[in-house]
Scaffold this active site. Sequence first.
Site, mmCIF file in Angstrom:
data_model
loop_
_atom_site.group_PDB
_atom_site.id
_atom_site.type_symbol
_atom_site.label_atom_id
_atom_site.label_comp_id
_atom_site.label_asym_id
_atom_site.label_seq_id
_atom_site.Cartn_x
_atom_site.Cartn_y
_atom_site.Cartn_z
ATOM 1 N N ASP A 151 55.770 -5.509 0.476
ATOM 2 C CA ASP A 151 55.194 -6.661 1.178
ATOM 3 C C ASP A 151 54.596 -6.264 2.522
ATOM 4 O O ASP A 151 53.685 -6.911 3.026
ATOM 5 C CB ASP A 151 56.239 -7.750 1.357
ATOM 6 C CG ASP A 151 56.551 -8.369 0.002
ATOM 7 O OD1 ASP A 151 57.385 -7.812 -0.722
ATOM 8 O OD2 ASP A 151 55.893 -9.372 -0.341
ATOM 9 N N GLY B 214 53.958 -12.877 -4.407
ATOM 10 C CA GLY B 214 53.549 -11.475 -4.534
ATOM 11 C C GLY B 214 52.504 -11.205 -3.464
ATOM 12 O O GLY B 214 51.554 -11.998 -3.305
ATOM 13 N N LYS C 267 61.173 -7.006 -1.871
ATOM 14 C CA LYS C 267 62.168 -8.016 -2.245
ATOM 15 C C LYS C 267 63.591 -7.546 -1.989
ATOM 16 O O LYS C 267 63.927 -6.382 -2.244
ATOM 17 C CB LYS C 267 61.962 -8.347 -3.733
ATOM 18 C CG LYS C 267 62.852 -9.414 -4.317
ATOM 19 C CD LYS C 267 62.854 -10.703 -3.539
ATOM 20 C CE LYS C 267 61.470 -11.282 -3.288
ATOM 21 N NZ LYS C 267 61.465 -12.331 -2.238
HETATM 22 O O1 MRU Z 1 59.013 -13.457 -2.714
HETATM 23 P P1 MRU Z 1 57.963 -12.836 -3.601
HETATM 24 O O2 MRU Z 1 58.156 -13.115 -5.054
HETATM 25 O O3 MRU Z 1 56.571 -13.149 -3.113
HETATM 26 O O4 MRU Z 1 58.199 -11.283 -3.385
HETATM 27 C C1 MRU Z 1 57.378 -10.384 -4.066
HETATM 28 C C2 MRU Z 1 57.746 -8.975 -3.859
HETATM 29 O O5 MRU Z 1 58.665 -8.634 -3.148
HETATM 30 C C3 MRU Z 1 56.837 -7.960 -4.499
HETATM 31 O O6 MRU Z 1 57.552 -6.842 -4.918
HETATM 32 C C4 MRU Z 1 55.783 -7.537 -3.468
HETATM 33 O O7 MRU Z 1 55.131 -8.674 -2.964
HETATM 34 C C5 MRU Z 1 54.786 -6.604 -4.026
HETATM 35 S S1 MRU Z 1 53.699 -7.407 -5.144
HETATM 36 C C6 MRU Z 1 52.530 -6.329 -5.705
#
Ligand code: MRU
Length: 352
Positions: A243, A52, A254
């Site tokens: 991200d 995240g 994601k």
């Molecule tokens: O691969 P991850 O689990 O780190 O991806 C997380 C996401 O895509 C979240 O939606 C994003 O980081 C926003 S978190 C507030």
Amino acid sequence: MAEFTSKIRTIEWIDTYSRMVDQTKFPEHFEYVDITNGQDMFDAIKTMIVRGAPAIGIAGAHGVVLYAQELAKTGLSGEDFICKLLEKADYMASARPTAVNLMWAVEKQKEIIKGFAGDVETLIEKLKENGKKLELEDIEINKKIGDYGAEVVPKGATILTHCNAGALATVGYGTALGVVRSAFANDPTVQVFADETRPRQQGARITTLELTMDGIPVTLITDGMCSYFMKKGMIDMVCVGADRIAANGDAANKIGTYTVAIAAKYHNIPFYVAAPLSTIDTSIKSGDEIVIEERSHEEVTHINGKPICAEGVNIINPGFDVTPHELIAGIITEKGILRPDYNKSISDAFRL
Ligand code: MRU
């Protein structure tokens, strides 16, 4: 406006180490792991023990402190210490490529390192203090995002979300799920539909877990189901995290988020992105410049260690996609909800 209290604390600096929830153990176990050295922090980010965007930012900031503590034990000092620590900080920032919060938080530590002229112990204290400050600010920022976002949640809304942008993706409140928490505090008829989020199932394993822990109603659906429920009129808004957001509002999140945004547009359902300003990378003009992480093929070929496809089949596994700004109704930040034209509203937000 009512306040929502979540008991979840994803990551916390304790004296000489970083304590975090081990997100690889969900949903069977809710366990903490103590990270005591820089390489272990790099690995924790890479292997998604912590994940995240905002959470890995804080992890990166803690990682720099861990490296500083280790280097201090080698007897290095002065310029040599600073040079080596800056090298380690850059290494930490490279643990994952897409979420800009990691580079952002490490950069905040680097600013302190570069401008420092005192002894090593004092520098370490300053880096610890800064890590702690970023941690606490993250919670405050998310609460503001939550409160701004709650204003656009219709009464009794069903909010669709993708992946996990909750307390477990941040220090402790969430961005997209921060909006849900703040809305729910005022209107307990609000509920969530959570996409499973293949391949790593953050929606199933993490979003359903944290919402259930907080008593917020959640229904799990598989990724391909979203249009079906939109057509039936069962989704009132979409809210996801991000991200990295480019200066024009294009938002990486994601993999699968883009599909949800297209479906929402077709069904006239507002699609919101909730993210702190630290997720906005004004150095890039559009989402085309965002580096998309390519992840292990096993995430696709296996579920819970068991193969689900023919052996040797071709696999491509990008971890993220970019939702074009035209599909985004608003970007919910700690400075308010940014609306199109994003080039203007984003640059105005940074000036506020
Ligand atoms: O691969 P991850 O689990 O780190 O991806 C997380 C996401 O895509 C979240 O939606 C994003 O980081 C926003 S978190 C507030």
